[in-house]
Design a protein around this motif. Structure first.
Motif, short mmCIF file in Angstrom:
data_model
loop_
_atom_site.label_atom_id
_atom_site.label_comp_id
_atom_site.label_asym_id
_atom_site.label_seq_id
_atom_site.Cartn_x
_atom_site.Cartn_y
_atom_site.Cartn_z
N VAL A 73 0.86 -1.18 0.00
CA VAL A 73 0.00 0.00 0.00
C VAL A 73 0.89 1.23 0.00
CG1 VAL A 73 -1.72 1.31 1.29
CG2 VAL A 73 -1.90 -1.17 1.16
N GLN A 74 0.72 2.08 -1.02
CA GLN A 74 1.54 3.28 -1.16
C GLN A 74 0.62 4.51 -1.14
OE1 GLN A 74 3.81 2.54 -4.73
NE2 GLN A 74 5.10 1.04 -3.70
N SER A 75 1.21 5.68 -1.20
CA SER A 75 0.42 6.91 -1.09
C SER A 75 -0.67 6.99 -2.15
CB SER A 75 1.33 8.14 -1.15
OG SER A 75 2.04 8.18 -2.37
N GLN A 76 -0.38 6.57 -3.37
CA GLN A 76 -1.39 6.61 -4.42
C GLN A 76 -2.54 5.64 -4.10
OE1 GLN A 76 0.05 5.87 -8.37
NE2 GLN A 76 -1.85 6.55 -9.32
N SER A 77 -2.22 4.50 -3.48
CA SER A 77 -3.25 3.54 -3.07
C SER A 77 -4.20 4.19 -2.07
CB SER A 77 -2.62 2.31 -2.41
OG SER A 77 -1.60 1.76 -3.19
N ILE A 78 -3.63 4.96 -1.15
CA ILE A 78 -4.43 5.63 -0.12
C ILE A 78 -5.35 6.67 -0.76
CG2 ILE A 78 -4.32 7.13 1.91
CD1 ILE A 78 -1.66 5.59 2.60
N THR A 79 -4.83 7.44 -1.71
CA THR A 79 -5.63 8.46 -2.40
C THR A 79 -6.79 7.82 -3.16
OG1 THR A 79 -3.68 9.87 -2.64
CG2 THR A 79 -5.54 10.32 -4.11
N VAL A 80 -6.51 6.78 -3.90
CA VAL A 80 -7.56 6.10 -4.66
C VAL A 80 -8.60 5.51 -3.70
CG1 VAL A 80 -8.06 4.13 -6.18
CG2 VAL A 80 -6.13 5.64 -6.68
N ASP A 81 -8.13 4.93 -2.60
CA ASP A 81 -9.05 4.35 -1.62
C ASP A 81 -9.97 5.41 -1.03
OD1 ASP A 81 -9.84 1.99 0.10
OD2 ASP A 81 -9.24 3.43 1.65
N GLN A 82 -9.44 6.60 -0.74
CA GLN A 82 -10.26 7.69 -0.20
C GLN A 82 -11.35 8.10 -1.19
OE1 GLN A 82 -7.20 10.56 0.69
NE2 GLN A 82 -6.92 9.79 2.77
N GLN A 83 -11.01 8.17 -2.47
CA GLN A 83 -12.00 8.51 -3.48
C GLN A 83 -13.07 7.43 -3.59
OE1 GLN A 83 -9.48 9.12 -6.91
NE2 GLN A 83 -9.58 11.35 -6.67
N MET A 84 -12.65 6.19 -3.54
CA MET A 84 -13.60 5.09 -3.63
C MET A 84 -14.56 5.11 -2.45
SD MET A 84 -11.14 2.09 -5.09
CE MET A 84 -12.41 0.85 -5.12
N LYS A 85 -14.05 5.40 -1.27
CA LYS A 85 -14.91 5.48 -0.09
C LYS A 85 -15.88 6.65 -0.19
CE LYS A 85 -11.90 3.10 3.17
NZ LYS A 85 -10.93 3.24 4.27
N ARG A 86 -15.38 7.78 -0.69
CA ARG A 86 -16.22 8.98 -0.81
C ARG A 86 -17.41 8.70 -1.72
NH1 ARG A 86 -12.84 12.96 -3.11
NH2 ARG A 86 -12.06 13.31 -1.01
N TYR A 87 -17.19 8.00 -2.82
CA TYR A 87 -18.26 7.73 -3.79
C TYR A 87 -18.89 6.35 -3.60
CZ TYR A 87 -16.60 12.01 -5.89
OH TYR A 87 -16.24 13.31 -6.09
N LYS A 88 -18.54 5.70 -2.50
CA LYS A 88 -19.11 4.39 -2.15
C LYS A 88 -18.96 3.37 -3.27
CE LYS A 88 -22.09 6.43 1.19
NZ LYS A 88 -23.32 6.98 1.57
N VAL A 89 -17.76 3.31 -3.82
CA VAL A 89 -17.43 2.35 -4.87
C VAL A 89 -16.91 1.07 -4.23
CG1 VAL A 89 -15.94 1.90 -6.87
CG2 VAL A 89 -16.87 4.19 -6.49
N PRO A 90 -17.55 -0.07 -4.49
CA PRO A 90 -17.04 -1.32 -3.93
C PRO A 90 -15.65 -1.62 -4.50
CG PRO A 90 -19.13 -1.65 -5.08
CD PRO A 90 -18.70 -0.25 -5.32
#
Length: 135
Positions: free
Chosen positions: A8-25
């Protein structure tokens, strides 16, 4: 897609935050188990600790780094080997003896995690003796 070496790297964290924000499984894939320093178990632990995911392995590698040969499929409970020049031919066999205990433990973890979201699955697992101490 996560690298078995980099995790898990910084870009993984950024993408994960966006996915959580938009409730993307999401589903995570860990690749590059044949590289030096590969440790998919560490990456799974990072998914839990850094991203707060309910991460559970569905496969475990047979060997790592230069010794990588294939994976144990924890759903089918079979060993999958990737033969051919580019791994294009999949060979299915029984799980090697040295991986059977780990595979059984990881499968139990997979079933327990999945059953947390389904009463029917939990009941079926108990009926079929998939949990320790069950009849």
């Amino acid at each position: 897609m996560l690298c078995s070496v980099g995790g898990v790297q910084s870009q993984s964290i950024t993408v994960d935050q966006q996915m959580k924000r938009y409730k993307v499984p999401c589903i995570a894939f860990i690749n590059k188990c044949d590289r030096s320093g590969a440790d998919p178990s560490r990456v799974t632990a990072q998914l839990r600790s850094k991203l707060g995911h309910n991460a559970v392995a569905m496969q475990i590698p047979i060997g790592l780094e230069m010794d990588f040969q294939g994976v144990v499929d924890l759903v089918a409970m079979k060993a999958l080997y990737f033969d051919g020049e580019n791994g294009e031919t999949v060979r299915v066999e029984e799980i090697p003896a040295e991986y059977r205990d780990e595979a059984a433990a990881r499968r139990l973890e997979l079933i327990e995690s999945a059953s947390m979201f389904s009463d029917e699955l939990m009941e079926a697992a108990w009926r079929n003796g998939k949990f320790p101490g069950s009849c």
